[in-house]
Scaffold this motif. Sequence first.
Motif, PDB file in Angstrom:
ATOM      1  N   UNK A   8      -4.797  43.158  21.123  1.00  0.00           N
ATOM      2  CA  UNK A   8      -5.116  41.832  20.614  1.00  0.00           C
ATOM      3  C   UNK A   8      -6.459  41.872  19.894  1.00  0.00           C
ATOM      4  N   UNK A   9      -6.638  41.009  18.921  1.00  0.00           N
ATOM      5  CA  UNK A   9      -7.935  40.984  18.227  1.00  0.00           C
ATOM      6  C   UNK A   9      -9.038  40.491  19.150  1.00  0.00           C
ATOM      7  N   UNK A  10     -10.249  40.893  18.870  1.00  0.00           N
ATOM      8  CA  UNK A  10     -11.375  40.424  19.685  1.00  0.00           C
ATOM      9  C   UNK A  10     -11.645  38.957  19.368  1.00  0.00           C
ATOM     10  N   UNK A  11     -12.209  38.270  20.323  1.00  0.00           N
ATOM     11  CA  UNK A  11     -12.600  36.892  20.103  1.00  0.00           C
ATOM     12  C   UNK A  11     -11.499  35.868  20.312  1.00  0.00           C
ATOM     13  N   UNK A  12     -10.454  36.207  21.050  1.00  0.00           N
ATOM     14  CA  UNK A  12      -9.411  35.213  21.303  1.00  0.00           C
ATOM     15  C   UNK A  12      -9.761  34.406  22.552  1.00  0.00           C
ATOM     16  N   UNK A  13      -9.172  33.223  22.654  1.00  0.00           N
ATOM     17  CA  UNK A  13      -9.401  32.374  23.826  1.00  0.00           C
ATOM     18  C   UNK A  13      -8.859  33.063  25.077  1.00  0.00           C
ATOM     19  N   UNK A  14      -9.539  32.889  26.185  1.00  0.00           N
ATOM     20  CA  UNK A  14      -9.123  33.502  27.444  1.00  0.00           C
ATOM     21  C   UNK A  14      -7.711  33.071  27.816  1.00  0.00           C
ATOM     22  N   UNK A  15      -7.361  31.808  27.586  1.00  0.00           N
ATOM     23  CA  UNK A  15      -6.028  31.301  27.909  1.00  0.00           C
ATOM     24  C   UNK A  15      -4.969  32.045  27.093  1.00  0.00           C
ATOM     25  N   UNK A  16      -5.261  32.288  25.814  1.00  0.00           N
ATOM     26  CA  UNK A  16      -4.337  33.028  24.965  1.00  0.00           C
ATOM     27  C   UNK A  16      -4.225  34.480  25.407  1.00  0.00           C
ATOM     28  N   UNK A  17      -5.346  35.050  25.841  1.00  0.00           N
ATOM     29  CA  UNK A  17      -5.353  36.428  26.320  1.00  0.00           C
ATOM     30  C   UNK A  17      -4.495  36.556  27.580  1.00  0.00           C
TER      31      UNK A  17
END
Length: 85
Positions: free
Chosen positions: A58-67
């Motif tokens: 996954x790209x860096x800087x995604x929302x924790x919920x999305x992760x």
Amino acid sequence: MYLPEHPRARTKGYVFEHILVVEEKLGRHLESFENVHHRNGVRDDNRLGNLELWTKPQPSGIRARDDMAWAREILRLYAELPESL
């Protein structure tokens, strides 16, 4: 192999053999974030034992919920991944 309707078909309708070998083992098409790696670096050695299934991170800087949602999907998708991949 010429499979113009395949999701991974190149411009002229061909799909790389290593993709088809792994898809056959999995019993499904590869997801958009998956690719196949040749362990020994020889791109025409498409024996199942020479192929590994890789995922694109996954790209860096995604929302924790999305992760977390992504992690759950990965766990669901690979829960019964064959040892040979």
